[in-house]
Write a protein that holds these residues in place. Structure first.
Motif, PDB file in Angstrom:
ATOM      1  N   GLU A  40      39.210  41.310  48.275  1.00 38.79           N
ATOM      2  CA  GLU A  40      38.927  41.018  46.874  1.00 38.79           C
ATOM      3  C   GLU A  40      39.355  39.591  46.530  1.00 38.79           C
ATOM      4  O   GLU A  40      40.412  39.143  46.949  1.00 38.79           O
ATOM      5  N   ILE A  41      38.515  38.896  45.783  1.00 34.26           N
ATOM      6  CA  ILE A  41      38.892  37.560  45.320  1.00 34.26           C
ATOM      7  C   ILE A  41      38.741  37.522  43.798  1.00 34.26           C
ATOM      8  O   ILE A  41      37.666  37.249  43.276  1.00 34.26           O
ATOM      9  N   PRO A  42      39.816  37.793  43.070  1.00 30.27           N
ATOM     10  CA  PRO A  42      39.735  37.880  41.607  1.00 30.27           C
ATOM     11  C   PRO A  42      39.294  36.567  40.965  1.00 30.27           C
ATOM     12  O   PRO A  42      39.692  35.491  41.419  1.00 30.27           O
ATOM     13  N   GLY A  43      38.469  36.677  39.958  1.00 31.87           N
ATOM     14  CA  GLY A  43      38.076  35.500  39.182  1.00 31.87           C
ATOM     15  C   GLY A  43      36.957  34.678  39.799  1.00 31.87           C
ATOM     16  O   GLY A  43      36.482  33.730  39.192  1.00 31.87           O
ATOM     17  N   VAL A  44      36.533  35.026  41.021  1.00 32.94           N
ATOM     18  CA  VAL A  44      35.442  34.285  41.666  1.00 32.94           C
ATOM     19  C   VAL A  44      34.218  35.199  41.701  1.00 32.94           C
ATOM     20  O   VAL A  44      34.247  36.240  42.350  1.00 32.94           O
ATOM     21  N   VAL A  90      34.288  38.844  43.359  1.00 33.93           N
ATOM     22  CA  VAL A  90      34.027  39.313  44.714  1.00 33.93           C
ATOM     23  C   VAL A  90      34.861  40.560  45.036  1.00 33.93           C
ATOM     24  O   VAL A  90      36.091  40.499  45.088  1.00 33.93           O
TER      25      VAL A  90
END
Lengths: 481, 254
Positions: free
Chosen positions: B93-97, B146
């Motif tokens: 997980e890629i927070p904010g992207v 993501v």
């Protein structure tokens, strides 16, 4: 040949601080040291009225009896106040009629900083006030704003041309007695920006001030005063850079915002003072007092992107005096190498139904220390006041530190206060995931960090959001470990 | 013309001094689907990580030729740009992207490497529309961060969506079937099958034969204790399903 880690390191060392140039212009500088006659010297240089000289002298007395505060979570060698020059002005022969008459060297500096006036005028419709060392050099767009009754000029000009406004509001939010550095500033401030938006006027463009320390051995003490009259709106931005120098330079500014009934002020800062070298040598001490006063139904919103300075000590605050006033604080603070930051906000709820939001995102890399310090105070009369705070910390290495010091004082049982906090470390698996998709490590870090800071970056005006993203990228290059 | 995409010879690797892969030989040609099966701890995921270039594994001997290049000499991002894609077992997980921003960055980085122009907004959006339909990815997931808050099935679909967008030459699916219900399995497999062409190849790593009902392999390899101990056609998978891995273990012990 493959691009190795060694190559990357070399590249980074070379491009570290791209604003580290010195502009070669003659300056008019006061002798080092601080005493009553220096205060008089500054006031005289600026041709100030007696009331302002008295104000300065009083502030100087107050300051002389104060002790430098030590409560912040930072360690540094205290500035030697007698070794600093308190006034340095780029030498200019005569009054300037327009921008074309600005010293060519100075113009070059502005161009390097990417604030070519023409460009700004044409593309973004941003009005810029440029403060180099101590003196405001050029203010663009003045006439156009004047048609709306908006005053946007250097602080010195405001003293000459609008003394009644300056006298009325200066020191009304941050009095000289407030703290050590505010008192120092009140005594020796040299210039800064002044802005007044008349009743009911919505300022049609972003107003912007660019600060730069150029001369060595000088301190910069500017004052910014923004007054938004009833029902008006203004968005204001300040940017800061300084050349690379081995000694520490002192920056002690005061910013006062006044939002009268139904007014709104949006104040954004992109701070990129020189942070010192890899070993922590040099860099700017950024000791700043910023505070806004909100009258009824008004709103003040602080947004800051802090990537520079060796030591930062700064708490943009809101006094929510009027009923239904709103205060907001959005902050991204990045520290790398040996930088130290102790930053946050104060939300003082006095009026009923006042509301405040705090979103703070700290990013620590290298050996740096990054602290959030915030106060939420709900006064007795602040019925149904509400606050939401979120303080997140992102660690890039295992040698840096993130600290959170939230203070809550509540004297009213109808208030609602929420506080959330998280700490996380940038993941190797996140970076590998990006690499596998063809996103290089540098880009991956910038993507992840920008994603993390998105809530804050979204608050910035468009043009500056792009600049801020680039800054984050530069500040954090090669910092994962 | 050379049909070969990847040629792995005598590949050995270790992590923290412990040998995991003990000499892998594997050749994959254009248009082929290969499956690698094996019990837990046999080295399946290690093989996919080594091929993708994860640096915690140290290759001690052997070679990997990929389209005439030494794959082991390329950085993970270069492998990606050259067309190697890994569908992760546990997507990150890629927070904010946002998903689309992530993919656009990936595509443009690749284009930069190949000295091509960045993909235009219009073409990019058209591509997103076409490829997301392939795996039935919910419209709102494309603009979400993501993998953040995605269900297990959504994450796997998103992997195949990314694969479709990047159009790889060699796709490695690492246990893509784990955590999928039967409907999701069908959708994901359907996507993989549609992406198959005479110019690319797929390496499916799985535990169970179930996935191979949908993605039909040309070759099945059994990985056991860091080595490929048996190779056959798709019927080998069925045999494994029926007899279990103990059968192989016993046979090898003899």
């Amino acid at each position: 040949m493959a691009y190795t880690e060694g190559d990357l390191k070399k590249d980074l060392e070379n491009k570290e601080y791209e604003f580290g140039f010195v502009t070669d212009i003659e300056s008019d500088k006061a002798p080092n040291g601080l005493n009553e006659s220096i205060v008089r010297f500054i006031s005289e240089k600026k041709n100030e009225p007696d009331w302002l000289l008295d104000y300065r002298l009083k502030a100087f007395k107050i300051w002389s009896n104060m002790i430098e505060p030590e409560w912040a979570h930072v360690k540094y060698e205290k500035p030697k106040f007698q070794d600093i020059s308190y006034y340095s002005a780029p030498k200019q022969k005569k009054e300037l009629a327009n921008l074309d008459e600005v010293d060519p060297e100075l113009r070059k500096t502005m161009d390097k900083l990417g604030i070519s006036m023409e460009e700004q005028k044409r593309l973004s419709g941003v009005a810029v006030d440029f403060v180099m060392d101590s003196v405001s050099v050029a203010t663009s767009f003045k006439e156009k704003l004047g048609e709306l009754g908006i005053i946007f000029c250097s602080f010195s000009e405001a003293v000459q041309n609008h003394p009644e406004l300056v006298k009325k509001y200066m020191g009304s939010v941050v009095p000289a007695t407030d703290n050590f550095y505010a008192a120092l500033n009140a005594a020796v401030f040299s210039d800064g920006s002044f802005c007044y938006i008349p009743k009911g006027v919505s300022c049609p463009m972003e107003l912007s001030t660019y600060f730069r320390i150029n001369d060595s051995g000088t301190g910069q003490f500017e004052r910014t005063l923004v007054v938004a009259d009833k029902g008006s709106y203004v968005s204001y931005l300040e940017g800061c850079t300084a050349p690379q120098r081995d000694e520490n330079q002192l920056h002690a500014a005061v910013v006062e915002l006044i939002a009268l009934d139904d007014a709104e002020i949006k104040y954004s800062t992109v701070q990129n003072w020189y942070p010192g070298d890899k070993q922590g040598k040099g860099g700017v001490f950024n000791f700043v007092t910023k505070r806004g006063l909100c009258h009824e139904r008004s709103k003040i919103s602080w947004t800051q992107v802090e990537t520079g300075s060796a030591v930062t000590w700064k708490y943009p605050s809101c006094i929510l005096k009027g009923d239904n006033a709103v205060g907001e604080f959005y902050s991204v603070a990045v520290t790398n190498n040996h930088q130290q930051a102790d930053t946050g906000t104060k939300m003082i709820h006095i009026g009923k139904n006042t509301k405040s939001t705090i979103i703070s995102k700290g990013i620590s890399a290298g050996f740096s220390q990054n602290s959030y310090r915030g106060l939420v105070r709900i006064g007795k009369g602040a019925d149904k006041a509400r606050n939401f705070s979120q303080c997140d910390s992102l660690l890039m290495t295992d040698r840096c530190g993130a600290h959170t010091f939230p203070y809550i004082e509540c004297e009213n049982s109808t208030a609602q206060i929420e506080h959330e906090a998280t700490t996380s470390k940038i993941g190797e698996d996140q970076i590998f995931y990006c690499l596998q998709r063809g996103i290089s490590e540098e880009k991956a870090i910038s993507l992840i960090v920008n994603g993390y800071a998105k809530e804050v970056l979204n608050q910035l005006p468009m043009e500056f959001a792009v600049e801020a993203q680039k800054l984050l990228e530069i500040s954090l290059e090669g910092s994962v470990g | 013309m050379n049909k070969n995409i990847i040629n792995i010879k005598g590949l050995k690797c270790e992590i923290e001094g412990k040998e995991i892969l003990k000499g892998i030989d594997l050749q994959i040609n254009k248009g082929e689907i290969h499956a690698i099966m094996g019990p837990n701890g046999s080295g399946k995921s290690t093989l996919s990580s080594v091929l993708a270039g994860k640096d915690e594994y140290e290759v001690t001997s052997g070679s990997v030729d990929y389209l005439g290049k030494d794959l082991l000499d390329l950085s993970p991002e270069e492998r990606s740009w050259e067309g190697v894609f890994l569908a992760f077992q546990y997507p990150v997980e890629i927070p904010g992207v946002s998903n689309v921003n992530f993919l656009r960055t990936a595509l443009n980085e690749r284009n930069k490497y190949k000295r091509l122009d960045p993909v235009s907004a219009k073409n990019f959006l058209a591509m997103v529309k076409e490829k997301s339909a392939l795996v039935g990815l919910d419209n709102k997931l494309k603009n979400r961060s993501v993998n953040e808050g995605f269900s297990g099935g959504e994450k796997k679909r998103n992997e195949i969506f990314q694969m479709a967008m990047l159009e790889p030459t060699l796709s490695i699916l690492d246990e893509t079937d784990s955590g999928l219900d039967i409907d999701a399995l069908r959708i994901v497999s359907n996507g993989v099958n549609q992406l198959k062409s005479n110019e690319n190849a797929t390496l499916v790593i799985t535990h169970y034969q179930r996935l191979l009902d949908y993605i039909v392999p040309d070759f099945v390899h059994v990985l056991y204790d860091g080595k490929i101990v048996r190779t056959g056609g798709k019927e080998l998978a069925l045999e494994l399903e029926e007899k279990g891995y103990d059968w192989i273990k016993e046979e090898l012990a003899v």
